[in-house]
Write an enzyme that holds these catalytic residues in place. Structure first.
Site, PDB file in Angstrom:
ATOM      1  N   HIS A 126      26.312  13.023   7.899  1.00  0.00           N
ATOM      2  CA  HIS A 126      25.623  14.298   8.123  1.00  0.00           C
ATOM      3  C   HIS A 126      24.352  14.120   8.943  1.00  0.00           C
ATOM      4  CE1 HIS A 126      27.843  15.933   4.309  1.00  0.00           C
ATOM      5  NE2 HIS A 126      28.632  15.798   5.341  1.00  0.00           N
ATOM      6  N   CYS A 134      18.119  16.432  21.477  1.00  0.00           N
ATOM      7  CA  CYS A 134      18.103  17.600  22.339  1.00  0.00           C
ATOM      8  C   CYS A 134      19.164  18.593  21.882  1.00  0.00           C
ATOM      9  CB  CYS A 134      18.366  17.183  23.780  1.00  0.00           C
ATOM     10  SG  CYS A 134      18.332  18.586  24.911  1.00  0.00           S
TER      11      CYS A 134
END
Ligand code: NAD
Ligand code: ZN
Length: 247
Positions: A126, A134
């Site tokens: 996760h 970005c």
């Protein structure tokens, strides 16, 4: 032999171990679990913050929430469960540690044990809170600093975002593939502190069992995986893991 002794032997004998951890492994470090009720996750509903939509609508609110979580977790330290798993990972090349946690405590335990990061067999399904990436291009970097202004990508100037997987997003392909590859050849799955209801993470230990391996579970409570477990150790991972991992 009691269960602790048996599992200790099974770990020693195993050729290929996949460890799957969840929020419970960090509970004794003071990081609240998902369903704990109080603490960080409850002050705001996770589903309101941890989504691409929330970030599009109000990136400042989302970053404030993540900044708060990052600061709180930096006050916590790895516990004896993280340390035992870090020792196991570093002592043996046939061990893969797959975590659903985003708190970076496995990484810090590996570092404290003299390892370097990123560790190739420590897989973050996760993502992690301590990477900033970005929102448009592929730029990312490790970052544990307080977030004062909205961070931007140095390459394309788009908004940067926390390096975690949000609700509705795909899991990182490399980590997922590496985890299932390890599961197919492992003969022991060690499942620690996860409610085992979030898929595909919860399928990883099932693959070990379907491939003929055995399953051991360390948890305070039973989970949907318990019926598959050869060993179910009921208790706190920070107490049990150092007893079963002697590497
Ligand atoms: P969960 O909160 O659903 O389940 C935690 C499990 O750990 C429960 O089964 C509980 O019985 C057990 N547990 C609690 N304390 C324990 C202890 N001391 N020793 C052993 N077991 C203990 O967590 P999950 O299964 O990881 O799923 C929650 C989701 O939320 C994941 O997707 C995860 O990414 C995210 N999350 C991450 C963190 C973190 O990074 N620390 C914290 C909360 C949630
Ligand atoms: Zn960019």
């Amino acid at each position: 032999m009691d269960e602790v002794q048996e599992l200790r032997e099974a770990i020693r004998r195993a050729r290929g171990i996949v460890v799957l951890t969840g929020a419970g492994v960090s509970a004794e470090s003071g990081v609240p679990t998902f369903r704990d009720g109080d603490g960080l996750w409850k002050q705001r509903r996770v589903e309101e913050v941890a989504t691409p939509g929330a970030f599009r609508e109000d990136p400042r609110m989302v970053w404030e929430w993540y900044d708060m979580r990052r600061r709180a977790i930096l006050q916590c330290a790895p516990n004896p469960g993280h340390h035992a798993l870090a020792r196991l990972l570093m002592a043996r090349e046939d061990v893969t540690l797959v975590t659903q946690n985003v708190d970076g405590l496995h990484d810090r335990a590996v570092m404290e044990a003299g390892g370097t990061l990123p560790h190739p067999r420590l897989l973050h399904l996760h993502g992690t809170l301590f990477v900033v990436r970005c929102s448009v291009c592929r730029w990312e970097e490790p970052n544990s600093e307080p977030i004062e202004d909205l961070p931007r990508c140095p390459r394309c100037d788009a908004l940067a975002r926390p390096g975690v997987v949000w609700f509705g997003e795909m899991l990182p392909e490399h980590a997922l593939e590496a985890a299932f590859d390890a599961a197919r050849v492992a003969d022991l799955a060690l499942v620690v502190g996860t409610s085992a209801v979030v898929h595909p993470a919860a399928s990883i230990p099932r693959v070990v069992v379907e491939s003929g391996g055995q399953l051991a579970e360390v948890n305070l409570d039973p989970t949907p995986l318990t019926p598959l477990a050869r060993w179910s150790l009921r208790g706190a991972s920070g107490e049990i893991l150092p007893q079963v991992i002697v590497e």
